[in-house]
Scaffold this motif. Structure first.
Motif, short mmCIF file in Angstrom:
data_model
loop_
_atom_site.label_atom_id
_atom_site.label_comp_id
_atom_site.label_asym_id
_atom_site.label_seq_id
_atom_site.Cartn_x
_atom_site.Cartn_y
_atom_site.Cartn_z
N HIS A 19 16.48 -13.57 -4.03
CA HIS A 19 15.79 -14.75 -3.48
C HIS A 19 14.29 -14.72 -3.78
O HIS A 19 13.69 -15.76 -4.05
CB HIS A 19 16.03 -14.87 -1.98
CG HIS A 19 17.47 -15.10 -1.60
ND1 HIS A 19 18.31 -15.89 -2.35
CD2 HIS A 19 18.20 -14.64 -0.57
CE1 HIS A 19 19.52 -15.91 -1.78
NE2 HIS A 19 19.46 -15.16 -0.71
N ILE A 20 13.69 -13.53 -3.76
CA ILE A 20 12.27 -13.43 -4.12
C ILE A 20 12.09 -13.81 -5.59
O ILE A 20 11.21 -14.60 -5.93
CB ILE A 20 11.72 -12.02 -3.85
CG1 ILE A 20 11.61 -11.78 -2.34
CG2 ILE A 20 10.35 -11.82 -4.51
CD1 ILE A 20 11.28 -10.35 -1.96
N ASP A 21 12.92 -13.24 -6.46
CA ASP A 21 12.79 -13.50 -7.90
C ASP A 21 13.00 -14.98 -8.23
O ASP A 21 12.32 -15.53 -9.08
CB ASP A 21 13.77 -12.65 -8.70
CG ASP A 21 13.42 -11.17 -8.67
OD1 ASP A 21 12.26 -10.83 -8.32
OD2 ASP A 21 14.30 -10.36 -8.99
N SER A 22 13.94 -15.63 -7.54
CA SER A 22 14.23 -17.03 -7.84
C SER A 22 13.32 -17.99 -7.08
O SER A 22 13.29 -19.18 -7.38
CB SER A 22 15.70 -17.35 -7.50
OG SER A 22 15.90 -17.31 -6.10
N PHE A 28 16.04 -16.71 1.54
CA PHE A 28 15.42 -15.44 1.90
C PHE A 28 15.28 -15.34 3.42
O PHE A 28 15.62 -14.32 4.02
CB PHE A 28 14.05 -15.32 1.23
CG PHE A 28 13.27 -14.09 1.60
CD1 PHE A 28 13.49 -12.90 0.93
CD2 PHE A 28 12.30 -14.14 2.58
CE1 PHE A 28 12.76 -11.77 1.26
CE2 PHE A 28 11.57 -13.02 2.92
CZ PHE A 28 11.80 -11.83 2.26
N ALA A 29 14.79 -16.40 4.04
CA ALA A 29 14.57 -16.39 5.49
C ALA A 29 15.87 -16.25 6.28
O ALA A 29 15.87 -15.69 7.37
CB ALA A 29 13.84 -17.66 5.91
N PHE A 60 6.14 -15.48 3.12
CA PHE A 60 6.10 -14.18 2.47
C PHE A 60 6.89 -14.21 1.16
O PHE A 60 6.44 -13.70 0.14
CB PHE A 60 6.66 -13.11 3.42
CG PHE A 60 6.70 -11.74 2.85
CD1 PHE A 60 5.53 -11.09 2.47
CD2 PHE A 60 7.90 -11.07 2.70
CE1 PHE A 60 5.57 -9.80 1.95
CE2 PHE A 60 7.94 -9.79 2.18
CZ PHE A 60 6.78 -9.14 1.80
N CYS A 61 8.07 -14.83 1.18
CA CYS A 61 8.88 -14.95 -0.03
C CYS A 61 8.12 -15.74 -1.09
O CYS A 61 8.08 -15.34 -2.26
CB CYS A 61 10.22 -15.61 0.28
SG CYS A 61 11.27 -15.82 -1.18
N ASN A 62 7.52 -16.84 -0.70
CA ASN A 62 6.75 -17.65 -1.66
C ASN A 62 5.59 -16.85 -2.26
O ASN A 62 5.33 -16.92 -3.46
CB ASN A 62 6.23 -18.93 -1.01
CG ASN A 62 7.34 -19.91 -0.73
OD1 ASN A 62 8.36 -19.94 -1.41
ND2 ASN A 62 7.17 -20.71 0.31
N PHE A 63 4.90 -16.09 -1.42
CA PHE A 63 3.79 -15.26 -1.88
C PHE A 63 4.28 -14.25 -2.93
O PHE A 63 3.68 -14.11 -4.00
CB PHE A 63 3.14 -14.54 -0.70
CG PHE A 63 2.20 -13.45 -1.10
CD1 PHE A 63 0.92 -13.75 -1.57
CD2 PHE A 63 2.60 -12.12 -1.04
CE1 PHE A 63 0.05 -12.74 -1.97
CE2 PHE A 63 1.73 -11.10 -1.42
CZ PHE A 63 0.46 -11.41 -1.89
N LEU A 64 5.36 -13.52 -2.61
CA LEU A 64 5.87 -12.52 -3.55
C LEU A 64 6.39 -13.15 -4.83
O LEU A 64 6.19 -12.61 -5.92
CB LEU A 64 6.97 -11.68 -2.89
CG LEU A 64 6.50 -10.73 -1.79
CD1 LEU A 64 7.69 -10.03 -1.16
CD2 LEU A 64 5.51 -9.72 -2.33
N HIS A 65 7.06 -14.29 -4.70
CA HIS A 65 7.58 -14.96 -5.89
C HIS A 65 6.44 -15.35 -6.83
O HIS A 65 6.52 -15.13 -8.04
CB HIS A 65 8.39 -16.20 -5.50
CG HIS A 65 8.84 -17.00 -6.68
ND1 HIS A 65 9.81 -16.56 -7.54
CD2 HIS A 65 8.42 -18.20 -7.16
CE1 HIS A 65 9.99 -17.45 -8.50
NE2 HIS A 65 9.16 -18.46 -8.29
N GLY A 70 8.34 -14.17 -12.85
CA GLY A 70 8.91 -13.67 -14.09
C GLY A 70 9.51 -12.28 -13.99
O GLY A 70 10.21 -11.85 -14.88
N ALA A 71 9.25 -11.58 -12.90
CA ALA A 71 9.81 -10.24 -12.72
C ALA A 71 11.25 -10.33 -12.26
O ALA A 71 11.66 -11.32 -11.64
CB ALA A 71 9.00 -9.45 -11.70
N GLN A 72 12.01 -9.32 -12.58
CA GLN A 72 13.37 -9.21 -12.07
C GLN A 72 13.52 -7.84 -11.46
O GLN A 72 13.15 -6.84 -12.07
CB GLN A 72 14.38 -9.42 -13.19
CG GLN A 72 15.79 -9.50 -12.67
CD GLN A 72 16.77 -9.90 -13.76
OE1 GLN A 72 16.42 -10.00 -14.92
NE2 GLN A 72 18.00 -10.10 -13.37
#
Length: 94
Positions: A19-22, A28-29, A60-65, A70-72
């Motif tokens: 969910h973070i990557d996508s 995620f929540a 938090f998920c949006n921040f990490l994304h 582009g990371a996996q």
């Protein structure tokens, strides 16, 4: 612990990073209970932050994304109860 417990933990961690990557912050929540809190400790930056509630988990998920766009991420759950996270060229052990 039963094998099913390990698999459930493994699947939850997988979804966490998927969910973070996508960038799927709503999904995620849903991995957290309504009254969950998440504490982030970054010893390199000497910071602690605690988040709670669905809105903060989404943020938090949006921040990490955005930070790791582009990371996996992959992980391996081994018999020593360590969780290894891989992100591009970095390994993390929890």
């Amino acid at each position: 612990m039963e094998l099913s417990d390990y698999l459930e933990i493994q699947n939850t961690i997988h979804l966490f990073f998927q969910h973070i990557d996508s960038g799927d912050s709503t999904s995620f929540a849903t991995l957290f209970s309504e009254n969950a809190s998440l504490e982030i400790i970054d010893e390199t930056m000497n910071t602690n932050k605690t988040m709670s509630g669905k809105d903060q988990m989404i943020g938090f998920c949006n921040f990490l994304h955005n930070k790791f766009k582009g990371a996996q991420h992959w992980f391996v759950f081994n018999s020593f109860y360590f969780i290894y996270f891989f992100s591009w060229n970095s390994w993390f052990v929890v």
